[in-house]
Design an enzyme around this catalytic site. Structure first.
Site, PDB file in Angstrom:
ATOM      1  N   HIS A  30     -29.112   7.576 -25.874  1.00 15.31           N
ATOM      2  CA  HIS A  30     -28.167   7.608 -24.746  1.00 15.31           C
ATOM      3  C   HIS A  30     -28.953   7.696 -23.442  1.00 15.31           C
ATOM      4  O   HIS A  30     -29.229   8.781 -22.934  1.00 15.31           O
ATOM      5  CB  HIS A  30     -27.215   8.805 -24.905  1.00 15.31           C
ATOM      6  N   HIS A  32     -28.938   5.398 -19.771  1.00 18.90           N
ATOM      7  CA  HIS A  32     -28.499   4.259 -18.948  1.00 18.90           C
ATOM      8  C   HIS A  32     -29.725   3.836 -18.169  1.00 18.90           C
ATOM      9  O   HIS A  32     -30.254   4.610 -17.368  1.00 18.90           O
ATOM     10  CB  HIS A  32     -27.386   4.681 -17.984  1.00 18.90           C
ATOM     11  N   HIS A 210     -18.589   6.056 -24.706  1.00 14.15           N
ATOM     12  CA  HIS A 210     -18.523   7.395 -24.115  1.00 14.15           C
ATOM     13  C   HIS A 210     -17.118   7.941 -24.384  1.00 14.15           C
ATOM     14  O   HIS A 210     -16.121   7.247 -24.130  1.00 14.15           O
ATOM     15  CB  HIS A 210     -18.730   7.331 -22.608  1.00 14.15           C
ATOM     16  N   GLU A 213     -16.658  13.322 -22.620  1.00 13.93           N
ATOM     17  CA  GLU A 213     -17.632  13.875 -21.657  1.00 13.93           C
ATOM     18  C   GLU A 213     -16.832  14.784 -20.723  1.00 13.93           C
ATOM     19  O   GLU A 213     -17.035  15.994 -20.689  1.00 13.93           O
ATOM     20  CB  GLU A 213     -18.312  12.735 -20.886  1.00 13.93           C
ATOM     21  N   ASP A 291     -29.452  10.577 -20.690  1.00 22.35           N
ATOM     22  CA  ASP A 291     -28.339   9.980 -19.933  1.00 22.35           C
ATOM     23  C   ASP A 291     -28.835   9.213 -18.696  1.00 22.35           C
ATOM     24  O   ASP A 291     -28.962   7.995 -18.745  1.00 22.35           O
ATOM     25  CB  ASP A 291     -27.304  11.047 -19.553  1.00 22.35           C
ATOM     26  N   ASP A 292     -29.078   9.942 -17.598  1.00 17.64           N
ATOM     27  CA  ASP A 292     -29.551   9.321 -16.344  1.00 17.64           C
ATOM     28  C   ASP A 292     -30.673  10.197 -15.789  1.00 17.64           C
ATOM     29  O   ASP A 292     -30.476  10.949 -14.828  1.00 17.64           O
ATOM     30  CB  ASP A 292     -28.386   9.244 -15.338  1.00 17.64           C
TER      31      ASP A 292
HETATM   32  N1  ADE Z   1     -22.831   5.735 -16.485  1.00 17.14           N
HETATM   33  C1  ADE Z   1     -24.031   6.281 -16.257  1.00 17.14           C
HETATM   34  N2  ADE Z   1     -24.030   7.563 -16.624  1.00 17.14           N
HETATM   35  C2  ADE Z   1     -22.784   7.837 -17.115  1.00 17.14           C
HETATM   36  C3  ADE Z   1     -22.169   8.980 -17.657  1.00 17.14           C
HETATM   37  N3  ADE Z   1     -22.802  10.146 -17.792  1.00 17.14           N
HETATM   38  N4  ADE Z   1     -20.874   8.883 -18.036  1.00 17.14           N
HETATM   39  C4  ADE Z   1     -20.212   7.742 -17.899  1.00 17.14           C
HETATM   40  N5  ADE Z   1     -20.756   6.630 -17.390  1.00 17.14           N
HETATM   41  C5  ADE Z   1     -22.038   6.674 -17.005  1.00 17.14           C
HETATM   42 ZN    ZN Z   2     -23.888   8.169 -20.417  1.00 10.59          ZN
END
Ligand code: ADE
Ligand code: ZN
Length: 351
Positions: A30, A32, A210, A213, A291-292
């Site tokens: 996971h 992005h 997703h 969350e 994630d990011d």
């Molecule tokens: N796009 C990038 N990060 C995300 C996240 N945590 N939740 C949903 N979409 C995303």
């Molecule tokens: Zn994500």
């Protein structure tokens, strides 16, 4: 095949746990790739491409990374991606991530990308997929990191838009292994994308989404039952629904949990209250992911180190998390066996 020693997490001294977390081979499921764009690279690409940014400096941009929820992050994340124009930009972004992955002993990574963020600005699909795929190919050859791509549909856009995006990507069908669903969760339930996911399954694409969350357990149920996903991205809200928890445990559905993301987007007030330990102890196939990472303060090993320090998880949890990452990944049986053997060897060497 060489026999592997059984893992012995109970024999690992507690003071060796941080080193073990860093050393153990792991898969990231996971990430992005646009969320790996560090402020320094955003400024470099902006200059290279003549794109004006509404921030005076790297420091000013980083100072804006104070999020209150998912949407407050997405607004700035899509703005950051606006510097990506050329094939080389997509390569540079993915290559920088893959170097970080290698440093964290990530041996396999499945990278989400958001083509609509780029095609809506006039960047051709070929440019996006071409640059990312070139980085994945080079990483396999030069870094020993096995990487593949998962195309995500933006759920705040229409299902028709998702269909058109898929159509644009199909000439490069051999360059991505599956599809996902991301962006603003609340108000955009999985069933909005029922038809396009059915179509993707028919094409033999792997499917993830997703769910849970910020959204309710009902979104996790419909991701499983309507979209028929093979993994749930995040899924931490499942803890509100004991029947769902039992199902996820029974079916060993992989949850790609992202602790530092959940902290920065205020899903949990602090890491000590994160429920990853509860999920694992209830028998769910949870994993840890970043994630990011450029926005949330850490790549894989930082996620592991900070989450373990805050929750008191032990070497048994570490083994389970790394093993779940291989069990839940879209690799063939031989590669999975090889990675799990490497994991067992690492644990044996720490005992
Ligand atoms: N796009 C990038 N990060 C995300 C996240 N945590 N939740 C949903 N979409 C995303
Ligand atoms: Zn994500």
């Amino acid at each position: 095949m060489t026999p592997t020693l059984p893992p012995t997490p109970a024999l690992i001294p507690a003071d060796r746990l941080p080193a073990l977390l860093c050393a153990m081979p792991k898969a990231e499921l996971h990430i992005h790739i646009e969320g790996s764009l560090e402020p320094e690279l955003i400024f470099q690409l902006a200059q290279r491409n003549g794109v004006a940014l509404p921030y005076a400096s790297v420091e000013a941009l980083r100072a804006a990374y104070a999020f209150t929820n998912l949407q407050s992050f997405l607004d700035i994340y899509y703005a950051g991606a606006s510097v990506l124009l050329k094939e080389q930009d997509f390569f540079d972004m993915a290559w920088a991530y893959l170097l970080r992955a290698q440093a964290d002993n990530v041996v396999h990574a499945e990278l989400f990308f958001d083509p609509q963020t780029h095609t809506a600005r006039g960047v051709p699909m070929e440019t996006v997929i071409g640059g990312l795929h070139r980085a994945c190919t080079q990483a396999r050859a030069e870094l020993g990191v096995d990487a593949s791509l998962i195309l995500c549909f933006l759920r705040h856009l229409s299902e028709q838009d998702a269909f058109e995006t898929l159509e644009q990507a199909l000439p490069w069908r051999d360059r991505f292994i599956g599809v996902g669903l991301d962006s603003s969760e609340l108000g955009h339930p999985p069933e909005k994308f029922a038809r396009v996911f059915a179509h993707c399954r028919g094409l033999g694409l792997r499917v993830v989404a997703h769910a849970g969350e910020e959204g309710p357990p009902a979104y996790i149920w419909s991701a499983l039952d309507v979209l028929k996903v093979e993994r749930i991205d995040h899924g931490v809200q499942s803890a509100q629904d004991p029947v769902l928890m039992q199902r996820l445990a029974r079916e060993r559905v992989t949850l790609t949990v992202c602790p530092l993301s959940n902290l920065k987007l205020c899903v949990f007030p602090d890491l000590a209250q994160h429920n990853i330990r509860q999920l694992l102890d209830a028998g769910l196939a949870a994993t840890i992911n970043s994630d990011d990472p450029a926005y949330f303060g850490g790549y894989m090993n930082t996620n592991f180190l900070e989450t373990f320090a805050a929750t008191g998880m032990n070497a048994g949890h570490a083994y389970q998390l790394a093993r779940n990452s291989f069990e839940g990944s879209f690799i063939d049986a031989a590669a999975r066996q090889r990675y799990i053997a490497q994991l067992d060897d690492t644990f044996a060497s720490f005992a």
